[in-house]
Design an enzyme around this catalytic site. Structure first.
Site: not given
Ligand code: GLA
Ligand code: ZN
Length: 709
Positions: A192, A348
């Site tokens: 991210e 995710e």
């Molecule tokens: C983000 C991050 C993860 C985690 C999630 C929690 O997407 O990439 O590492 O912190 O949030 O929702």
């Protein structure tokens, strides 16, 4: 003690044997898999041979006994994939001089033995403490000018030579060590990416970037309109970063949008260079495995269309709030698919709840499943969770996971994950070769996003994504497929192009739109369009600038209405609707008026227009109308463009089609509170999940899903 030792040596020898077998198998496999991988990269559609189902897995945070339990539980949940090494930099490089891959070796061996498809992350999303201590420059300086200490994640200065060197070095070492492992299906760089840094290294790099872009200070001064407030610079070193100590404002706005826009572009490019640096380091050892990084939908900070050109496959993290409309989530998926106009990975989502939102509701029974199928419907070829086992400590201990703190399979969430896993396994590769096609393109552009939200006036309520979504929703509600497209898309592929709040019209775009409409295309645009060029200087000669001829209107003034104020659009077809936010006061220059303002001193002036241009038509919507008003306009535009819903009796269901040649797969999802029947047009088709045909009696309850072929 000795029994323990004995056990350990037995385990070790078993492990060694497995490793040997694995290395031998690896050799045999490599040739086969390498050619398969090459084929997949060329096709770039069927990247994976099965739907990857799994997610972030952090065995490094757990004792080894737990790993064994994980392996059993994952199998029971039909999980076939794990994303590892996302935040392990401190472990695999405990000091500047030392690398230690022993634990990661074991993790990857274990997953490989168990035939998991591995997504291998590079771990560079959080720097290790030793690096921050020895090289404070790797830490970021924030918008307020504070230089940070060690802490948090996503914390590296993108222009730190130390960070650039060590992140690429680590990625290279990982690729050298694991790149030939056939179980590794994807590289996941960093995590991210986002944020900004205002340190001295960044300031210097900004000047270099500007020199390359403008060549001369004259060109730069002109682009930024520096005569205003006597800001003219005579030396490149006089240029400072636009944080709150420079031209940035407390509220995130800016005194000089030209500077701030270039800074956004520069920042996006700087971070992208980090990605490319790691990617190239990987490519030195592994030419085949696709490389990605997880994006975040409509995240503002990075120009994802530019990023996608450097990525082999797009992946993203989907975290809707408890009250996010399903149409907004669908739009984000379409945007992520649109970045490369290709299927993407869902890197995710949470199986149950988040921890970081204001109100982290549980997903209701069936909701995670429906959300997952919506994702696949819009083009995903993977379903991955954050995370597989719930953290024991730190800020994500309340974040949902496949395995809860109770550590058992006997939970609602685990059962739902296992049920979905079993279904996806049955689905096999049925959808992997299919794509989403659309006759409607909606323009999404990060330069416009930044510029619209930087501008001072006419209203502080002009946020970008909201307006795009309002227009997207019309098509979503009618099950008309949409591609989210960049400013420089090939417009000729579409029957209808919609560009709400196209505030910035960059060089060449107006001509491209004119050609598109002349040749019969239909184009819809709105208030706050055609106003500035790429540096936020106004297109002189009357709004909407370069779109004026195309739209056949001249906007003389723009009124801003406070939230408690409204006007009304009285349509010539007799309907009327409320409007507000901004009202363009416009004159017809060839266009016909479709509706006029109902009140105020501009009562009777056109509010919405339609222009014939060549063989096509242009709609200009001069004010922010309530939903039914927007629908009326888009309905007419869709008629002009001959755009129809494939399934007209959708009845509130979300219906999305993925196709491959003659093969058409319809995802039918019920996100409403009522029970629904299958539309007539789809009766008789077979549900790929149950294997049964659907009939008039088939009912979809809330969150029910059918995948019909
Ligand atoms: C983000 C991050 C993860 C985690 C999630 C929690 O997407 O990439 O590492 O912190 O949030 O929702
Ligand atoms: Zn910096």
């Amino acid at each position: 003690y000795s029994t323990k030792n004995l056990c350990r040596s037995v385990t070790n020898s078993v492990d060694r044997r497995a490793k040997l077998e694995y290395s031998f198998g690896k050799l045999l496999n490599s040739a086969r898999v390498l050619s398969a991988k090459r084929f997949r990269m060329e096709v770039n559609m069927k990247t994976f041979q099965r739907i990857l189902y799994g997610g972030d897995y952090n065995p490094n945070q757990w004792p080894r006994e737990i790993w064994q339990e994980d392996m059993k539980m994952f199998k029971n949940a039909h999980i076939n994939s794990a994303t590892v090494n996302v935040f392990s930099w401190a472990k695999i490089q405990p000091s500047e001089e030392e690398y230690d891959f022993s634990e990661l070796d074991d993790i990857i061996d274990m997953l490989s033995r168990e035939e998991y498809d591995i997504v291998l992350a590079s771990s560079t999303g959080a720097i290790p403490a030793w690096m921050a201590k020895r090289y404070p420059e790797v830490e970021r300086t924030d918008y307020e000018g504070r230089h940070h200490k060690f802490g948090h994640r996503h914390n590296a200065c993108p222009n730190s030579p130390v960070y650039q060197k060590y992140s690429a070095k680590l990625a290279g070492k990982l690729a050298k060590r694991y790149g030939s492992n056939p179980h590794i299906k994807c590289w996941h760089i960093n995590n991210e990416y986002g944020g900004e840094c205002y340190c001295e290294n960044c300031e210097k790099a900004f000047r270099v970037w500007l020199k390359k872009k403008y060549g001369t200070l004259d060109a730069l001064n002109q682009a930024w309109n520096m005569e205003f407030w006597g800001h003219t610079v005579y030396d490149w070193d006089e240029i400072v970063l636009p944080n709150v100590l420079g031209d940035g404002m407390e509220n995130g706005r800016t005194a000089f949008a030209g500077i701030s826009l270039d800074h956004k572009r520069f920042n996006s490019d700087s971070i992208l260079a980090n990605f490319v640096g790691e990617r190239e380091a990987i490519r030195a050892f592994d030419k085949e495995t696709p490389v990605t990084t997880n994006l975040m939908g409509t995240f503002k900070g990075l120009d994802y269309f530019k990023w996608a050109k450097e990525m082999d496959i797009v992946s993203w993290d989907n975290y809707p709030r408890y009250d996010t409309p399903w149409s907004e989530t669908a739009m984000c998926h379409d945007l992520m698919r649109g970045l490369k106009d290709a299927p993407f990975m869902l890197m995710e989502q949470t199986p149950s709840q988040q921890n970081w939102q204001a109100y982290n509701s549980l997903k209701r029974p069936g909701q995670m499943r429906a959300q997952s199928y919506q994702t696949i419907a819009h083009g995903a070829n993977t379903i991955q969770f954050f995370q597989l086992r719930r953290s024991v400590g730190a800020c994500e201990k309340f974040h949902g996971a496949v395995i809860a703190h109770a550590g058992t399979e006997n939970t609602r969430v685990f059962r739902e994950v296992a049920q979905l896993g079993a279904e996806l396994e049955r689905l096999g590769d049925a959808v992997l070769d299919s794509r989403n096609e659309a006759a409607v393109g909606i323009v999404f552009d990060w330069d416009n996003y930044w510029a619209l939200e930087y501008t001072s006036g006419p209203s502080i309520d002009l946020t970008y994504v909201r307006h795009i979504h309002e227009y997207y929703k019309y098509f979503y509600d009618r099950n008309i497929a949409v591609n989210m497209i960049p400013c420089d898309a090939d417009f000729s592929q579409y029957k209808l192009i919609v560009a709400p709040v196209l505030y910035m019209v960059k060089d060449g775009m107006a001509q491209a739109l004119e050609t598109y409409v002349e040749n019969g295309g239909t184009f819809v645009t709105t208030y706050m369009s055609g106003i500035v060029g790429q540096s936020d200087n106004v297109h002189l000669g009357g709004y909407p600038g370069p779109l004026r001829k195309l739209a056949g209107v001249w906007v003389e003034e723009i009124d801003a209405l406070a939230p408690e104020q409204c006007n009304e659009v009285v349509m010539h077809n007799g309907k009327s609707c409320s409007c507000g936010l901004v009202c363009d006061l416009m004159h017809l220059e060839g266009a016909e008026s479709l509706g006029v303002y109902g009140k105020d001193f501009y009562q009777g002036m056109p509010a919405v227009t339609r222009n014939s241009f060549g063989k096509g038509h242009v709609y200009y919507v001069g004010t922010h109308m309530e939903e039914q008003g927007i629908s009326g306009i888009l309905e007419q535009a869709a008629m002009d463009a001959d755009v129809k819903s494939e399934i007209s009796d959708g009845n509130g269901l979300e219906i999305v089609c993925r196709s491959a040649g003659d093969k058409k797969i319809y995802f039918v999802l019920n996100f409403t509170d009522q029970e629904k029947h299958i539309p007539v047009a789809l009766l008789g088709k077979k549900d790929l999940l149950s294997g049964e045909g659907v009939t008039e009696e088939t009912v979809l309850k809330k969150y029910d899903v059918f995948i019909l072929q």
